[in-house]
Design a protein around this motif. Sequence first.
Motif, PDB file in Angstrom:
ATOM      1  N   GLN A  89      -4.797  59.083  23.504  1.00 35.90           N
ATOM      2  CA  GLN A  89      -5.362  57.796  23.909  1.00 35.90           C
ATOM      3  C   GLN A  89      -6.487  57.370  22.967  1.00 35.90           C
ATOM      4  O   GLN A  89      -6.607  56.192  22.625  1.00 35.90           O
ATOM      5  N   MET A  90      -7.295  58.323  22.536  1.00 37.80           N
ATOM      6  CA  MET A  90      -8.367  58.011  21.591  1.00 37.80           C
ATOM      7  C   MET A  90      -7.782  57.508  20.272  1.00 37.80           C
ATOM      8  O   MET A  90      -8.294  56.552  19.674  1.00 37.80           O
ATOM      9  N   ALA A  91      -6.704  58.120  19.827  1.00 31.70           N
ATOM     10  CA  ALA A  91      -6.051  57.692  18.586  1.00 31.70           C
ATOM     11  C   ALA A  91      -5.468  56.290  18.736  1.00 31.70           C
ATOM     12  O   ALA A  91      -5.551  55.472  17.807  1.00 31.70           O
ATOM     13  N   LEU A  92      -4.892  55.989  19.894  1.00 35.10           N
ATOM     14  CA  LEU A  92      -4.347  54.653  20.134  1.00 35.10           C
ATOM     15  C   LEU A  92      -5.450  53.597  20.096  1.00 35.10           C
ATOM     16  O   LEU A  92      -5.270  52.523  19.513  1.00 35.10           O
ATOM     17  N   VAL A  93      -6.575  53.889  20.700  1.00 35.05           N
ATOM     18  CA  VAL A  93      -7.698  52.950  20.693  1.00 35.05           C
ATOM     19  C   VAL A  93      -8.222  52.774  19.266  1.00 35.05           C
ATOM     20  O   VAL A  93      -8.504  51.654  18.833  1.00 35.05           O
ATOM     21  N   ALA A  94      -8.335  53.867  18.527  1.00 28.06           N
ATOM     22  CA  ALA A  94      -8.794  53.780  17.134  1.00 28.06           C
ATOM     23  C   ALA A  94      -7.841  52.912  16.309  1.00 28.06           C
ATOM     24  O   ALA A  94      -8.280  52.103  15.473  1.00 28.06           O
ATOM     25  N   ASP A  95      -6.537  53.048  16.559  1.00 25.98           N
ATOM     26  CA  ASP A  95      -5.548  52.236  15.855  1.00 25.98           C
ATOM     27  C   ASP A  95      -5.701  50.759  16.218  1.00 25.98           C
ATOM     28  O   ASP A  95      -5.628  49.886  15.352  1.00 25.98           O
ATOM     29  N   LYS A  96      -5.941  50.481  17.483  1.00 28.09           N
ATOM     30  CA  LYS A  96      -6.150  49.091  17.910  1.00 28.09           C
ATOM     31  C   LYS A  96      -7.384  48.504  17.239  1.00 28.09           C
ATOM     32  O   LYS A  96      -7.389  47.347  16.825  1.00 28.09           O
ATOM     33  N   ILE A  97      -8.438  49.298  17.157  1.00 31.14           N
ATOM     34  CA  ILE A  97      -9.668  48.849  16.506  1.00 31.14           C
ATOM     35  C   ILE A  97      -9.384  48.503  15.049  1.00 31.14           C
ATOM     36  O   ILE A  97      -9.814  47.458  14.552  1.00 31.14           O
ATOM     37  N   LEU A  98      -8.645  49.361  14.363  1.00 32.45           N
ATOM     38  CA  LEU A  98      -8.309  49.121  12.958  1.00 32.45           C
ATOM     39  C   LEU A  98      -7.515  47.829  12.811  1.00 32.45           C
ATOM     40  O   LEU A  98      -7.812  46.999  11.937  1.00 32.45           O
ATOM     41  N   ARG A  99      -6.510  47.634  13.676  1.00 32.51           N
ATOM     42  CA  ARG A  99      -5.696  46.410  13.597  1.00 32.51           C
ATOM     43  C   ARG A  99      -6.543  45.177  13.896  1.00 32.51           C
ATOM     44  O   ARG A  99      -6.377  44.131  13.260  1.00 32.51           O
ATOM     45  N   LEU A 100      -7.465  45.267  14.839  1.00 32.82           N
ATOM     46  CA  LEU A 100      -8.339  44.138  15.128  1.00 32.82           C
ATOM     47  C   LEU A 100      -9.279  43.840  13.960  1.00 32.82           C
ATOM     48  O   LEU A 100      -9.540  42.672  13.646  1.00 32.82           O
ATOM     49  N   GLN A 101      -9.771  44.886  13.304  1.00 26.80           N
ATOM     50  CA  GLN A 101     -10.631  44.680  12.145  1.00 26.80           C
ATOM     51  C   GLN A 101      -9.857  43.995  11.020  1.00 26.80           C
ATOM     52  O   GLN A 101     -10.381  43.101  10.346  1.00 26.80           O
ATOM     53  N   GLU A 102      -8.596  44.394  10.823  1.00 25.36           N
ATOM     54  CA  GLU A 102      -7.763  43.766   9.809  1.00 25.36           C
ATOM     55  C   GLU A 102      -7.504  42.306  10.154  1.00 25.36           C
ATOM     56  O   GLU A 102      -7.560  41.425   9.286  1.00 25.36           O
ATOM     57  N   SER A 103      -7.235  42.022  11.430  1.00 25.72           N
ATOM     58  CA  SER A 103      -7.026  40.649  11.877  1.00 25.72           C
ATOM     59  C   SER A 103      -8.287  39.819  11.677  1.00 25.72           C
ATOM     60  O   SER A 103      -8.226  38.671  11.226  1.00 25.72           O
ATOM     61  N   HIS A 104      -9.409  40.406  12.007  1.00 25.21           N
ATOM     62  CA  HIS A 104     -10.684  39.706  11.840  1.00 25.21           C
ATOM     63  C   HIS A 104     -10.929  39.378  10.376  1.00 25.21           C
ATOM     64  O   HIS A 104     -11.339  38.259  10.035  1.00 25.21           O
ATOM     65  N   ALA A 105     -10.673  40.323   9.500  1.00 27.80           N
ATOM     66  CA  ALA A 105     -10.865  40.090   8.060  1.00 27.80           C
ATOM     67  C   ALA A 105      -9.958  38.962   7.571  1.00 27.80           C
ATOM     68  O   ALA A 105     -10.384  38.105   6.790  1.00 27.80           O
ATOM     69  N   LEU A 106      -8.722  38.939   8.024  1.00 27.96           N
ATOM     70  CA  LEU A 106      -7.787  37.887   7.636  1.00 27.96           C
ATOM     71  C   LEU A 106      -8.270  36.527   8.129  1.00 27.96           C
ATOM     72  O   LEU A 106      -8.254  35.542   7.390  1.00 27.96           O
ATOM     73  N   LEU A 107      -8.708  36.467   9.373  1.00 31.76           N
ATOM     74  CA  LEU A 107      -9.220  35.207   9.913  1.00 31.76           C
ATOM     75  C   LEU A 107     -10.448  34.725   9.148  1.00 31.76           C
ATOM     76  O   LEU A 107     -10.591  33.526   8.877  1.00 31.76           O
ATOM     77  N   CYS A 108     -11.321  35.638   8.800  1.00 30.86           N
ATOM     78  CA  CYS A 108     -12.508  35.273   8.021  1.00 30.86           C
ATOM     79  C   CYS A 108     -12.102  34.727   6.658  1.00 30.86           C
ATOM     80  O   CYS A 108     -12.675  33.737   6.177  1.00 30.86           O
ATOM     81  N   GLU A 109     -11.110  35.355   6.048  1.00 35.14           N
ATOM     82  CA  GLU A 109     -10.617  34.899   4.739  1.00 35.14           C
ATOM     83  C   GLU A 109     -10.025  33.491   4.850  1.00 35.14           C
ATOM     84  O   GLU A 109     -10.312  32.620   4.023  1.00 35.14           O
ATOM     85  N   LEU A 110      -9.216  33.266   5.876  1.00 42.51           N
ATOM     86  CA  LEU A 110      -8.628  31.942   6.078  1.00 42.51           C
ATOM     87  C   LEU A 110      -9.698  30.894   6.372  1.00 42.51           C
ATOM     88  O   LEU A 110      -9.639  29.773   5.869  1.00 42.51           O
ATOM     89  N   HIS A 111     -10.671  31.263   7.164  1.00 42.85           N
ATOM     90  CA  HIS A 111     -11.759  30.345   7.488  1.00 42.85           C
ATOM     91  C   HIS A 111     -12.534  29.963   6.233  1.00 42.85           C
ATOM     92  O   HIS A 111     -12.896  28.801   6.043  1.00 42.85           O
ATOM     93  N   ALA A 112     -12.777  30.936   5.367  1.00 49.25           N
ATOM     94  CA  ALA A 112     -13.495  30.667   4.122  1.00 49.25           C
ATOM     95  C   ALA A 112     -12.699  29.699   3.245  1.00 49.25           C
ATOM     96  O   ALA A 112     -13.274  28.805   2.621  1.00 49.25           O
ATOM     97  N   LYS A 113     -11.379  29.854   3.203  1.00 51.30           N
ATOM     98  CA  LYS A 113     -10.542  28.944   2.406  1.00 51.30           C
ATOM     99  C   LYS A 113     -10.609  27.522   2.973  1.00 51.30           C
ATOM    100  O   LYS A 113     -10.663  26.551   2.220  1.00 51.30           O
ATOM    101  N   VAL A 114     -10.587  27.409   4.291  1.00 56.83           N
ATOM    102  CA  VAL A 114     -10.675  26.093   4.932  1.00 56.83           C
ATOM    103  C   VAL A 114     -12.023  25.474   4.625  1.00 56.83           C
ATOM    104  O   VAL A 114     -12.115  24.282   4.303  1.00 56.83           O
TER     105      VAL A 114
END
Length: 121
Positions: A89-114
């Motif tokens: 369960q700890m590994a699953l949560v860590a994986d979710k955190i990583l995916r959310l961080q990647e999503s956040h980085a992508l959104l920030c990149e798109l926002h900067a382009k806009v």
Amino acid sequence: MKIGALAKETGVSVRMLRYYEAEGLLAPARTSGGYRDYGSADRDTVERIKMLGASGMTLPVIQKFLPCALDTRGEFEPCDELTDILKEQMALVADKILRLQESHALLCELHAKVDNRSLDG
């Protein structure tokens, strides 16, 4: 207490409480008329289920983990045989955190382009 009162106290729907019972997570006493009669231990169990669910555990995992609950406190003491489940369960949560961080980085990149486009135009 009746099922409606437990639902109100815990914020869990009557339907979900019945599901918990069907899945063996709750075992309320019954009145002579056959009605469910929930006590404080049932309320505590529902709160533990909510806490574990909020941590990302599914109901099948919670079913395995609930016996490790310390009845006298709102805490858990992992049973030896469930240590692997806890690590999983700890590994699953860590994986979710990583995916959310990647999503956040992508959104920030798109926002900067806009933002840059609006400055250019």
